[in-house]
Each structure stands twice: as C-alpha cells, then as structure tokens.
Scaffold this active site. Structure first.
Site, PDB file in Angstrom:
ATOM      1  N   HIS A  12       0.832  -1.217   0.000  1.00 27.09           N
ATOM      2  CA  HIS A  12       0.000   0.000   0.000  1.00 27.09           C
ATOM      3  C   HIS A  12       0.867   1.269   0.000  1.00 27.09           C
ATOM      4  CE1 HIS A  12      -0.291  -0.582   4.687  1.00 27.09           C
ATOM      5  NE2 HIS A  12       0.768   0.156   4.388  1.00 27.09           N
ATOM      6  N   HIS A 193      10.931  -3.414   2.952  1.00 27.50           N
ATOM      7  CA  HIS A 193      11.304  -2.008   2.809  1.00 27.50           C
ATOM      8  C   HIS A 193      11.697  -1.432   4.159  1.00 27.50           C
ATOM      9  CE1 HIS A 193       7.049  -1.734   3.947  1.00 27.50           C
ATOM     10  NE2 HIS A 193       7.102  -0.412   4.041  1.00 27.50           N
ATOM     11  N   GLU A 240       5.147  -5.243   8.524  1.00 29.41           N
ATOM     12  CA  GLU A 240       3.763  -5.103   8.050  1.00 29.41           C
ATOM     13  C   GLU A 240       3.218  -6.413   7.479  1.00 29.41           C
ATOM     14  OE1 GLU A 240       3.759  -0.361   6.730  1.00 29.41           O
ATOM     15  OE2 GLU A 240       3.831  -1.926   5.208  1.00 29.41           O
TER      16      GLU A 240
END
Length: 280
Positions: A12, A193, A240
């Site tokens: 996202h 990331h 995440e």
C-alpha cells in the site's frame, strides 16, 4: 450464509496513490507497476464482492502515539479519506458494513481477541491505495468495506502467530453471519522495505519470494516467524507482512493461487501482490 470467497494481499505504498491522483500511472516509472494489477481489476470485477474486510495499518492519521490499539475495527457507516499532509486523496468515501462489523466484533471478542471498536475513523493510504489498485478510479467504491487497523508502527506489534489465529476467528465470525454475502479479506502493507537509517531503501527479493511461496503452501509454519526475522530480512517496515497472515488465517489450509505479481522499486519499496481462493 456469509462466506469468505477469496483473500487478497497487496502493498500500500503511498506514492502509488499520488501517482494515480496526479495522472502519472502511464509514466515510464509507474506503468509496469500498474500493468501488474490489470488482471486483478478484471478478476475482482467478475467476482463482485459485497464486502471487503480490509486489514491495514494506520500511519498516525486516526491514531497518534498517544493511543495505538493493537487491533481496531471500523464499525461506522462511512469512513472519510484522511488528509495526510497534502489534502485528502480524491477518492470516494468508504462505505462501511456496520451490521456485519458488529457481528464480527462480538464473535472475535468472544473468541478472546481484544478489539478496539471505532465508530468514527478517517482512513489513510494504507486502506485507500489497495482499493485504488484493485478497483481503479470509480465514482464510488463498488462494495462495502470494513477497515481493520493493526499496530505495526509502535513496538511491540502483534506476532505473526496471533495474526494468523485472528484470521481464523474472523473466518468463524463471517461463517456464522446469517445473511448471504460474498466477503473478501485483504491483507495489506509490505513487502520488504525500510524508510530510515543506514539500511533505508532495503529490498530483499529472496525473502519476499520465500514469504509468498510459504504464504500459499506453508502458512501455519510461516506464522511462527519471530519479529526479529522480519526486521533483519525485510527491513523495519517489513513487519507489516504480519497483516497478510490475518488474511491467510481466514482461508482454508489448502488454497489455490489465482495470481501473483512482484515489482521493484516503487518509491524505495518492493511491491507484492497475491490473490488466493479456497480450493473447496
């Protein structure tokens, strides 16, 4: 009876929303990424879910560091897109499914998972970017959405195992709802990331590929991965990915992989996407 018909997982990245909103989806940098979602848009248009249960993390929009619930479920009728510093994204207001959300809330809490009930909440790019990737830029979102925010910002986040088992509790709740509804469950965020420090810009394709493979075929064992492995291998924001395990826990043990897409980079982030359906 209500039924979870499919699971979707996707990154996202906020820059994806900006690219769409500024008309840059066809630019050389962004076109390969958006082309990777063309199949998904056709697929979901054919599937026509009534409700999407969308697992995401808030980025200091609805919750500040003063109060961060581990799990928060949106039970309102509508959710406004949030102003994240550049004005609200020009996307439709998100229509909730308060009756189903209330049913899920009761069932999940009675299964010993503590949820924070949100009767008013703005939603940020963590929720609106996945909707844009899957549905494009419609005048109104074609289905109702139950936002489900997970703390993966402030330590400690929930474990992958707890998220996986929470998915099972959500599945039980949906299965016990008396109205005929096609429900999809989405896990968002990731993949590898890191946004700060000496490892900023970290992308680990090998880890991401492993995670996707095991999400399909070895999810129970994958859910046992400790936080430190996510941080070490996928960067500080790679944790995440535990939100994808909520999605996976809500599906059958054996699933069919409908589609997979992986792309780097998108604003220093590895973008991953997968669609899963129960084999039964």
């Amino acid at each position: 009876m209500a039924k979870i018909t499919a699971g979707v997982a996707t990154s996202h990245v906020p820059a994806i929303g900006a690219a769409l909103d500024l008309g840059k989806a066809g630019d050389a940098y962004w076109k390969p990424l958006f082309d990777g979602y063309e199949f998904s848009k056709r697929w979901i248009a054919a599937e026509k879910p009534d409700v999407v249960f969308l697992v995401y993390n808030d980025h200091a929009t609805a919750f500040s560091l003063d109060c961060i619930p581990t799990f928060a479920i949106g039970c309102a009728e509508f959710f406004q897109p949030a102003d994240e510093g550049w004005g609200a994204r020009p996307v439709p207001v998100v229509e909730g499914a308060p009756e189903l959300a209330a049913h899920i809330t009761q069932s999940v809490i009675e299964s010993d998972f503590d949820l924070t009930i949100m009767n008013r909440m703005e939603v940020d790019h963590g929720l609106t970017v996945p909707l844009s990737l899957m549905f494009g830029q419609p005048e109104a979102w074609p289905c109702k959405v139950i936002p489900f925010a997970v703390n993966v910002v402030q330590y400690p986040p929930p474990s992958g195992r707890r998220c996986y088992n929470l998915g099972k509790a959500i599945r039980k709740a949906v299965d016990s709802y008396g109205k005929d509804l096609k429900v999809q469950i989405w896990g968002t965020g990731g993949m590898s990331h890191q946004l700060q420090g000496p490892r900023a810009g970290l992308i680990n394709r090998e880890f991401d590929t492993m995670f996707l493979d095991r999400l399909v075929n070895d999810a129970d064992a994958l859910s046992m991965m400790p936080h430190i492995d996510y941080v070490r291998e996928a960067g500080s924001e790679g944790v995440e990915l535990v939100m994808w395990l909520i999605m996976r826990g809500a599906l059958d043990a054996e699933v069919e992989e409908v589609y997979r897409f992986y792309h780097v980079p998108a604003s220093n982030t590895a973008v991953g996407h997968i669609i899963l359906k129960n084999k039964s």
